[in-house]
Structures are given as C-alpha cells and as structure tokens.
Design an enzyme around this catalytic site. Structure first.
Site, PDB file in Angstrom:
ATOM      1  N   LEU A  92       0.845  -1.214  -0.007  1.00  0.00           N
ATOM      2  CA  LEU A  92       0.090  -0.121   0.003  1.00  0.00           C
ATOM      3  C   LEU A  92       0.934   1.282  -0.073  1.00  0.00           C
ATOM      4  O   LEU A  92       0.401   2.376  -0.576  1.00  0.00           O
ATOM      5  CB  LEU A  92      -1.064   0.001   1.334  1.00  0.00           C
ATOM      6  CG  LEU A  92      -1.959   1.203   0.984  1.00  0.00           C
ATOM      7  CD1 LEU A  92      -2.790   1.059   0.088  1.00  0.00           C
ATOM      8  CD2 LEU A  92      -2.577   1.158   2.661  1.00  0.00           C
ATOM      9  N   GLU A 102      25.921  12.000  10.712  1.00  0.00           N
ATOM     10  CA  GLU A 102      25.387  10.733  10.893  1.00  0.00           C
ATOM     11  C   GLU A 102      25.092  10.141   9.462  1.00  0.00           C
ATOM     12  O   GLU A 102      23.979   9.259   9.475  1.00  0.00           O
ATOM     13  CB  GLU A 102      23.793  10.884  11.381  1.00  0.00           C
ATOM     14  CG  GLU A 102      24.164  11.518  12.945  1.00  0.00           C
ATOM     15  CD  GLU A 102      22.877  11.780  13.615  1.00  0.00           C
ATOM     16  OE1 GLU A 102      22.023  10.942  13.255  1.00  0.00           O
ATOM     17  OE2 GLU A 102      22.886  12.611  14.451  1.00  0.00           O
ATOM     18  N   HIS A 120      10.585  20.714   9.840  1.00  0.00           N
ATOM     19  CA  HIS A 120       9.794  19.754   9.264  1.00  0.00           C
ATOM     20  C   HIS A 120       8.943  20.271   7.894  1.00  0.00           C
ATOM     21  O   HIS A 120       8.080  19.605   7.313  1.00  0.00           O
ATOM     22  CB  HIS A 120       8.513  19.608  10.338  1.00  0.00           C
ATOM     23  CG  HIS A 120       8.991  18.820  11.589  1.00  0.00           C
ATOM     24  ND1 HIS A 120       9.519  19.656  12.551  1.00  0.00           N
ATOM     25  CD2 HIS A 120       9.537  17.518  11.875  1.00  0.00           C
ATOM     26  CE1 HIS A 120      10.046  18.779  13.620  1.00  0.00           C
ATOM     27  NE2 HIS A 120       9.884  17.613  12.925  1.00  0.00           N
TER      28      HIS A 120
HETATM   29  N1  GLN Z   1      20.428  13.345  16.042  1.00  0.00           N
HETATM   30  C1  GLN Z   1      19.424  12.848  15.349  1.00  0.00           C
HETATM   31  C2  GLN Z   1      19.159  13.631  13.897  1.00  0.00           C
HETATM   32  O1  GLN Z   1      19.877  14.628  13.927  1.00  0.00           O
HETATM   33  C3  GLN Z   1      18.084  13.309  16.098  1.00  0.00           C
HETATM   34  C4  GLN Z   1      16.925  12.867  15.541  1.00  0.00           C
HETATM   35  C5  GLN Z   1      15.708  13.037  16.205  1.00  0.00           C
HETATM   36  O2  GLN Z   1      15.509  14.052  17.113  1.00  0.00           O
HETATM   37  N2  GLN Z   1      14.552  12.441  16.002  1.00  0.00           N
HETATM   38  O3  GLN Z   1      18.762  13.142  12.959  1.00  0.00           O
END
Ligand code: GLN
Ligand code: ZN
Length: 757
Positions: A22, A487, A697
């Site tokens: 889906l 990251e 966001h």
């Molecule tokens: N250290 C994470 C990042 O920067 C924190 C993510 C989160 O707060 N959900 O993606």
C-alpha cells in the site's frame, strides 16, 4: 434482538501490506504514476487477503473498516463530515482526503500526533464553531459489501464518539469538541440503523480514550452515549472496545449500558477487576489476552488459566488481541535469520491470530484439543527462561556496583560549566545542529550496495568518510561553532545501535506503520544488552581529525532506544533501560578518550513512553531520568553533555527535562514561539538551552530576520551565556539546498544578534 456472540477475533489488523504494497502504490499515486483504480485494486487485495487469512485461521468475527488509506481518525472525520473548509475545496474525494492528511500546494494539512503511547501517529480532526456534522458512510458500506461478497463474517469497526471528539482539536475559538457530543451521536445512530438494514450482526466502537486520564468525564459521557445508542431499536449488537490499559471505572459504566460486548485489554490492563463488575454477567467480554502491540509469544497455559477464571463472571467470553495488531509486523515467516530458540519466543501478527484461534478452541473443546500448541508454548516459555542471553551476570553486577557507588552523579552544574568554558572557548550564542545532515541518494545507495554485497566494508567506509569530510567542510564554511559528523552511516537512530549491541536483533521485514505511508522496523530487544565494541567512535574521531572546531559525538539515549524497539516483557522496563544506559555510558567514555569534548545523547521519545494514567507518570519519569543520568555521568566535568528532545508538548515532562541535568538541551520550539523557555524558567531550569529556530519539518527556508526575531525573543527568557542557536531537529529529511540556505541565515542572524547584545 437475538444475538449470536462471537468467540474469536482481533481488534484490528495491519493494512500497509506484508511487503508494504500500500505504501508503494500510494506514493506512486501521489507522484501521478499510478491511477486511482490501480491504487484501489492494491487496497482491495490487501483487504481481501487480510480477511480471508483471519477466517482461515479460525476467527468467527472479522473486523472490517480497519483498512485505511492513511489513518483511522481521519477516516472517522470523513465519516462524520468533519473535514475543515480549507480542505473541502479539493473536489476529488480521494485527493481531498490526502490533502487533509499531508497538504498539497494550497492546502495546509491537519496536524498529526501520537496515538496514545504507541509510535503510530493519527491525524487530529479540527472542530470549529461552524463544523456541521453529516454522515458519509460510503467507506464503511463499500467495505461491508466487499466483505459480504467474499462471505466474510464482517464486523464494521468505527472509532467511537467519545474517543473521536476527545482526540479532536478545537479551532477558530470553538469550545471543546466533546461539547458537540449530542451533534454526533445521532449520526452514529443513523449509521447503526443503516448497518442493521444490511443485516450486520455486530459493530465495534473503539473507545481507547477510556483507559486514560485525559478527562474526568469520559466514563460518564461513555455511559450516556452507549445508553442512547443501546436504546435504539434498529441496530446491530454493539461491541465497545477499550485498549492500551485499564478502563478503570469505565468498565462498570459501560457494563451498565445495554451494549452487548465490552473489550478489555488483559495484557496492559486489569484482570481481577473484571470479576467484580456484576453487570458483565449478561455481556460478552472480549478478552484482549494476546498482546497486540508487542511481539512475544503468548504463554497459552497462563492465558487459559486467566480466561478460565473469568468464565463464571461474564455472559460469554470471546478471545481477542489486546489491541489492533496494526502495531506489530505481519508475520514471522520472512525472518529466516533467527535461531530456533529466539524464533520460538516470538509471535508477530499472523502468529497472534493463530494464538487467538487456539485459545478459543481450547475454551470450546477443552485443553486437550490444543495439546500440541500448549506443549510448544510451554517449551518456548521454558527455553526463554533459561537462555543465557537473557541473564548476563557481568552486566548485572556492573550495574549494581555503579548504583551502589553513587556513580551516576556528575559534578555540580556550575563547576562543569567553568571546566567546559575553559576547554571549548565558544563564543556567546554558540551555533550548532542536531546531528544528521541530508541523507542523499548516494548515501542510501552506498548502504544498499553494502547490504547487497556489491561493495565491501572498506569501500563503504571510504564513501562515508568522503561524506563526513564534505559535511565538516560545509559547516566550517558556514561558520558553525560546534560541528557534527552528519550521521551518514545511520539507517536509523535506534536500529544503528541495535545492530551493534548484544541482546537485540533487527528484523528483515518487520515493518510497522508509523503514519500514513511511513513505516518503521523496530528492532527486538530480547536479552541482556552488552556492548562488545565502540559503535560511533571511529566516525567521530575521523570528523574531529578534519577540524579544529569541536565535533559533537552523537548517541541515542536509553529511553528512545526502548521506545522505538519491541522490548522484553520479562523484567521491569527500568531494568532494561539501565542496561541500555550502561552501553551508552561506555560509548561516552570511549568518545571522550578519543578526544571528543561534546557529546549529545538524544531523547526525542522521552514524552512518548509517558504512561496514560497520571498515577503512573512519576515512577516512569524517575526511571527514565535515572537511565539518562546513568548514560551520561561517566565523563569528566569538562566534557559537555547535550541532549535533544522533540515532538513538542513538553508540559508533562518539563520537570524531567530539568532533572536530566544535561549541560545543553536542544528543543523543538520553532512552531511554539519559544513558550517552552518560560516553562523551563518557571521550574528554575538553569543549564544551557537551544530552542530550535528553524522548523525542519517544512521545506521553507527561514529568513535571517525571522531567526533573529526568534533569538531576540529567546533572549528575553534566557541570558546570552546560556542560549544556543540550532535548528529544531536533525536535517536528514531535508535537501542540501534548503539546509545550506537555512544554516547560512542561522549563522547570519546569530552574528547580528551577538553584535547587538
Ligand atoms: N541526532 C538525530 C538527528 O539529527 C536526532 C533525531 C531526532 O530527534 N529524532 O537526526
Ligand atoms: Zn528531533
């Protein structure tokens, strides 16, 4: 009305598809690549597969209308004609639905928030003064017809009026949505009569709000509503489902109404209280005895004893799951990497349905009829109890000795501050980011190639290092003060650690819907947690070798690791949290030894695990804070500990945020206009804080002026020497252009404000 009670069912089922069919079809529809009818075909197949599997497993009542293109609260808003005006301008009904969920170019979407204490998010209906409720039962009726045509014993499921209104939000100056109860109940009555006309036997109304303390009136209102609906002449039998905890006094309230069945969560709720409600004597108790939200195999023998003890107090007993299996993966079948022991301890969605059917069969035909299943379940219970992976004496002894030696204390905050000033030499209003930088296609491709065996570890490391070097260079060019490595190597902030720690396993196909088409794959935390080797040190060290500015080491905190995993149920959560904390603590010490002076331990899920009942909140916050402090107190005073929290609504946990005692706390705040700072001040918080000044966001780039205005506002609440400047959250979901433009403005704005200060 003659009612035939059902005996075996589930509260609801997953709907994203066993292979996320889906998700794919919907996203492709959004991109314009799939037609509406193709999408509908995929949806219909998922529904019919789900229903026929439930029937084949032996259930005699099958929930329908638990399918959703996005979310069941949004479906209920549509059912009741309660979409806001701004959405109603979209003429096509499906596109209107998706616009409400996720917006389109013109329409701002409805908000989204967590569904009780799960990691599922629902769309928050908006009820304004001019919201006119009208019934639109098309979805329910068409699913009913579909199920009927397939010969399914269908039980339509709809979110009940009390839960629907209590989880909705008042807009445009309207009173609390629950004040509109008398406007919506007639619509539910109309729906019931239409379903009765179709010959429907049973309807389920979900009222999980009855297990919370959201409102003191919930029980009384539920009693009123179900008295009214129960009094209707033309209606199917009504099953009111509570789940996620103990309905408390609501159980008696519901039992006093004419409804025919009441669902109780016997895994997370009560098992003794049921017997004392005398009004249950002529009701069907839908016993949620199979855990619908965790992945452990049911101890059938124990479950049968519990069920047997209830038999005398209720009219009839139906076996069910504690809640919808929406919250667990579809099936264990694809998990081919598991050893036999571990596999025998687990039950995913399909296996849970089988357990329900087995228990119902035992109630009907006696235990001997399911002797094999009971024997297997007993063997699994025994094997789990004695498995050495669940009991690592060394870890347990270390935890004890740290607790006894008071090893979870750091130096006083001002002493730490002085040591850190001397070591870090940061300007006032230091700038930093939350950790992740955009996860570009190249990064994802490299990870996929590594998993597929197309590239080796060395090549993967090389590509990740190139990415880190680029991100470090970018941050230096931008002029940020505390850098991160970005990251790139993390698929997910929890899974990355779970894959490296003993006591966890990561599933292959264990997808669970988080919201809309977004799915997550929570790891399973089954045993004692042991860190065999450093997990992040090489990446951080490499990043630090490229710059003279401090690089912040980046870890996920114990509460968040628990919240986003399936956790063991054989010991208190607090004990599990401490084991994870110990592993993170070891990592902080190794980072410090590698020359890292700033370490961030993220706890975005601190709020999420907060219990639904007020009486249980403090105990949770105590152990959650304790685990964080255990994780962060192994380092020297001169090592600066940061934490990061998001997903708003900090009110309930504000005291705990202070108790974490991190040197620097970054928080989501861009949308709440810095109110959180006043909240922190009001409880005497005096460490440093970085309220987010860039809402990550949204794709919008905040202007320099906008950011300086936010900073000026923040400076009214927090003195310059305690204020940090950072985005709201990690940048991994944004694209590089947006990030570069936004961070350029963030640094600009900070310089301006520093100069004015
Ligand atoms: N250290 C994470 C990042 O920067 C924190 C993510 C989160 O707060 N959900 O993606
Ligand atoms: Zn965040």
């Amino acid at each position: 009305m003659t009612v035939t009670p059902f005996t075996a069912t589930v509260t609801g089922s997953p709907r994203i598809g066993p292979k996320r069919e889906l998700k794919r079809a919907t996203e492709s529809y959004w991109k314009g690549k799939t037609s509406r009818s193709e999408l509908e075909k995929v949806a219909a197949t998922i529904r019919s597969d789900t229903w026929s599997q439930l029937v084949a497993a032996g259930l005699d009542s099958v929930p329908i209308n638990t399918f959703s293109y996005y979310d069941q609260m949004l479906d209920t808003a549509v059912l009741l004609g309660a979409l806001p005006k701004r959405v109603q301008v979209v003429s096509d009904d499906l596109d209107r639905y998706f616009a409400a969920a996720r917006g389109n170019g013109d329409v701002v979407p409805l908000e989204m928030t967590k569904w009780f204490d799960t990691n599922y998010h629902y769309i928050v209906p908006e009820i304004g003064p001019d919201t006119e409720f009208t019934l639109h039962p098309e979805k329910v009726l068409s699913e009913l017809k579909e199920a009927r045509d397939l010969g399914i014993p269908a039980r339509p499921v709809v979110i009940g009026p009390v839960t629907f209104l209590m989880l909705s939000k008042a807009v445009d100056g309207a009173g609390a949505p629950i004040e509109r109860l008398d406007d919506v109940v007639p619509l539910y009555a109309d729906l019931l009569s239409q379903l009765a006309d179709q010959g429907v036997q049973w309807v389920q109304f979900d009222e999980p709000v009855l297990v919370t303390d959201i409102s003191e009136d919930a029980s009384a209102l539920a009693e009123r509503v179900y008295n009214a609906l129960g009094a209707l002449e033309n209606r199917p039998a009504i099953h009111v489902a509570t789940y996620f905890g103990d309905p408390g006094e609501s159980l008696g309230a519901l039992a006093r109404t004419p409804v025919e069945a009441i669902g109780v969560d016997l895994v997370y709720g009560p098992d003794t209280a049921v017997a004392s409600v005398t009004e249950l004597a002529d009701k069907t108790l839908v016993a949620g005895i199979v855990d619908g939200r965790n992945i452990w195999r049911t101890d059938l023998q124990a479950a049968l004893s519990k069920l047997a003890s209830l038999l005398g107090s209720v009219g009839s007993l139906a076996v069910s799951t504690s809640c919808s299996t929406l919250h667990v993966p579809y099936s264990l079948e694809p998990e081919t990497d598991l050893d036999d022991a571990l596999r025998s301890w687990l039950a995913f969605g399909a296996e849970k349905v089988h357990e329900v059917a087995t228990l119902a069969k035992a109630l009907k035909d006696g235990r001997d009829a399911v002797a094999d299943e009971i024997a297997q379940s007993n063997a699994a219970v025994a094997s789990r109890a004695k498995d050495p992976r669940l009991n690592n004496a060394e870890v347990r002894a270390r935890l004890d000795s740290i607790a006894k030696s008071g090893g979870t204390e750091r130096g006083p905050a001002d002493q730490r501050r002085a040591a850190q000033i001397e070591r870090l030499h940061l300007p006032p209003l230091p700038t930093t980011t939350i950790g992740s930088f955009p996860q570009t296609t190249e990064i994802r491709k490299a990870r996929a190639a590594l998993v597929a065996g197309e590239i080796d570890d060395a090549e993967y490391t090389k590509r990740m290092r190139a990415e880190i070097a680029e991100v470090v260079k970018l941050q230096e060019d931008l002029g940020l003060d505390v850098l991160v490595h970005g990251e790139p190597e993390r698929n997910d902030m929890v899974q990355y650690f779970a894959e490296q720690l003993d006591g966890f396993f990561a599933t292959k196909l264990g997808w669970v819907q988080s919201y809309g088409t977004r799915c997550v794959r929570p790891p399973v935390l089954y045993g004692d947690v042991v860190r065999q080797h450093p997990m992040t040190v090489e990446w951080a060290k490499y990043a630090q070798s490229l710059t003279d500015k401090p690089v912040k080491g980046m870890l996920t905190g114990p509460v968040t690791i628990l919240a986003w995993s399936f956790v063991r149920d054989d010991q208190p959560l607090a004990d599990t949290a401490n084991q994870v904390a110990l592993a993170i603590r070891d990592e902080t010490v190794d980072l410090q030894e590698a020359g890292i002076a700033v370490i961030q331990v993220d706890e975005p899920a601190l709020r999420e695990l907060l219990p639904l009942r007020n009486s249980e909140k403090q105990a949770y916050l105590d152990w959650a804070v304790g685990a964080f402090r255990l994780a962060t107190s192994g380092v020297a005073d001169s090592t600066q500990i940061h934490t990061h929290l998001c997903y708003s609504e900090f009110g309930d946990v504000i005291g705990a945020i202070a108790d974490l005692d991190a040197d620097v706390t970054s928080l989501e705040a861009a949308r709440s206009r810095m109110e959180v700072l006043d909240d922190l001040n009001s409880i005497g918080f005096s460490n440093s804080v970085g309220p987010g000044v860039y809402d990550i966001h949204s794709p919008r780039v905040p202007s320099t002026d906008e950011i300086s205005t936010s900073l000026q506002r923040a400076l009214k609440a927090v003195p310059a020497e305690r204020l940090w400047v950072n985005p709201d959250c990690g940048l991994k979901t944004r694209n590089p252009e947006e990030v570069i433009a936004s961070l350029t403005n963030l640094v600009e704005a900070t310089k301006k404000v520093r100069a004015d200060a």
